[in-house]
Design a protein around this motif. Structure first.
Motif, short mmCIF file in Angstrom:
data_model
loop_
_atom_site.label_atom_id
_atom_site.label_comp_id
_atom_site.label_asym_id
_atom_site.label_seq_id
_atom_site.Cartn_x
_atom_site.Cartn_y
_atom_site.Cartn_z
N THR A 1 0.80 -1.22 0.00
CA THR A 1 0.00 0.00 0.00
C THR A 1 0.84 1.27 0.00
OG1 THR A 1 -0.11 -0.04 2.41
CG2 THR A 1 -1.90 -1.13 1.20
N TYR A 2 2.16 1.14 0.05
CA TYR A 2 3.02 2.33 0.10
C TYR A 2 3.10 2.95 -1.29
CZ TYR A 2 7.02 5.37 0.83
OH TYR A 2 7.84 6.46 0.90
N GLN A 3 2.82 4.23 -1.37
CA GLN A 3 2.89 4.98 -2.62
C GLN A 3 4.05 5.98 -2.53
OE1 GLN A 3 0.88 4.46 -5.30
NE2 GLN A 3 0.04 2.75 -4.15
N VAL A 4 4.92 5.92 -3.50
CA VAL A 4 6.05 6.84 -3.55
C VAL A 4 5.54 8.20 -4.01
CG1 VAL A 4 8.29 7.33 -4.61
CG2 VAL A 4 7.65 4.98 -4.07
N PRO A 5 5.78 9.27 -3.24
CA PRO A 5 5.35 10.61 -3.66
C PRO A 5 6.24 11.13 -4.78
CG PRO A 5 6.47 10.71 -1.55
CD PRO A 5 6.37 9.27 -1.92
N THR A 6 5.87 10.82 -6.02
CA THR A 6 6.72 11.13 -7.18
C THR A 6 6.93 12.63 -7.36
OG1 THR A 6 4.78 11.00 -8.60
CG2 THR A 6 6.13 9.02 -8.41
N ASP A 7 5.93 13.44 -7.01
CA ASP A 7 6.11 14.88 -7.17
C ASP A 7 7.19 15.41 -6.23
OD1 ASP A 7 4.42 14.21 -5.07
OD2 ASP A 7 3.35 16.13 -5.13
N LYS A 8 7.25 14.88 -5.02
CA LYS A 8 8.29 15.32 -4.08
C LYS A 8 9.66 14.83 -4.53
CE LYS A 8 5.42 15.74 0.01
NZ LYS A 8 5.20 15.31 1.40
N VAL A 9 9.72 13.62 -5.06
CA VAL A 9 10.99 13.09 -5.55
C VAL A 9 11.49 13.95 -6.71
CG1 VAL A 9 12.11 11.12 -6.67
CG2 VAL A 9 10.49 10.73 -4.81
N ALA A 10 10.58 14.29 -7.63
CA ALA A 10 10.96 15.12 -8.78
C ALA A 10 11.43 16.50 -8.32
CB ALA A 10 9.78 15.25 -9.74
N GLU A 11 10.75 17.09 -7.35
CA GLU A 11 11.16 18.40 -6.83
C GLU A 11 12.57 18.34 -6.24
OE1 GLU A 11 8.26 19.85 -4.07
OE2 GLU A 11 6.67 19.86 -5.57
N LYS A 12 12.87 17.29 -5.50
CA LYS A 12 14.19 17.15 -4.89
C LYS A 12 15.27 17.00 -5.97
CE LYS A 12 13.41 17.29 -0.48
NZ LYS A 12 14.09 18.19 0.44
N PHE A 13 14.96 16.20 -7.01
CA PHE A 13 15.92 16.05 -8.10
C PHE A 13 16.17 17.39 -8.78
CE2 PHE A 13 15.24 11.36 -8.37
CZ PHE A 13 16.57 11.00 -8.36
N LEU A 14 15.12 18.12 -9.08
CA LEU A 14 15.28 19.40 -9.77
C LEU A 14 16.05 20.40 -8.92
CD1 LEU A 14 11.80 19.79 -11.49
CD2 LEU A 14 14.00 19.36 -12.58
N SER A 15 15.72 20.47 -7.64
CA SER A 15 16.42 21.43 -6.78
C SER A 15 17.90 21.07 -6.65
CB SER A 15 15.78 21.52 -5.41
OG SER A 15 15.94 20.30 -4.71
N PHE A 16 18.20 19.77 -6.65
CA PHE A 16 19.60 19.34 -6.57
C PHE A 16 20.36 19.71 -7.84
CE2 PHE A 16 22.88 16.16 -7.46
CZ PHE A 16 23.69 16.32 -6.35
N TRP A 17 19.78 19.47 -9.00
CA TRP A 17 20.47 19.71 -10.26
C TRP A 17 20.53 21.18 -10.62
CZ3 TRP A 17 23.59 16.14 -11.58
CH2 TRP A 17 23.31 14.82 -11.31
N LYS A 18 19.64 22.01 -10.07
CA LYS A 18 19.64 23.44 -10.38
C LYS A 18 20.62 24.22 -9.52
CE LYS A 18 15.01 23.93 -12.24
NZ LYS A 18 13.71 24.58 -12.08
N LYS A 19 21.16 23.61 -8.45
CA LYS A 19 22.11 24.32 -7.59
C LYS A 19 23.38 24.63 -8.37
CE LYS A 19 20.69 22.50 -3.15
NZ LYS A 19 21.09 21.74 -1.98
N PRO A 20 23.93 25.84 -8.14
CA PRO A 20 25.16 26.22 -8.88
C PRO A 20 26.38 25.48 -8.40
CG PRO A 20 24.43 28.04 -7.45
CD PRO A 20 23.44 26.90 -7.34
#
Length: 93
Positions: free
Chosen positions: A74-93
């Motif tokens: 029944t565990y659902q991975v919060p894909t929107d939060k995962v995507a946000e974390k990936f984007l914030s990591f890759w956008k850092k200078p």
């Protein structure tokens, strides 16, 4: 005829000693100091770890509930939060 003259071996030893002394003087260099720099991300992770140490029981309960949800399927991975974390990591200078 003399084969082993003491004067010649003495000169060889003197030459060897001079070479060793010169090599030891060249090998001595002034050493710099070691330095460590800790990134902001590492400091943030350290602070987060300190927060969880204050409430270990709450963390254990959360882990148990997630493990149970995974086992039940029944565990659902919060894909929107995962995507946000990936984007914030890759956008850092």
């Amino acid at each position: 005829m003399r084969i082993n003259e003491t004067n010649r071996t003495g000169m060889i030893n003197a030459y060897n000693n001079t070479a060793k002394t010169a090599a030891s003087k060249e090998g001595k260099h002034k050493m710099g100091k070691d330095e460590v720099q800790i990134s902001d991300e590492a400091l943030e992770m350290l602070r987060m770890g300190e927060d969880t140490e204050e409430t270990p029981q709450v963390r254990k309960q959360r882990i148990q509930s997630i493990k149970q949800a995974i086992e039940d399927g029944t565990y659902q991975v919060p894909t929107d939060k995962v995507a946000e974390k990936f984007l914030s990591f890759w956008k850092k200078p």
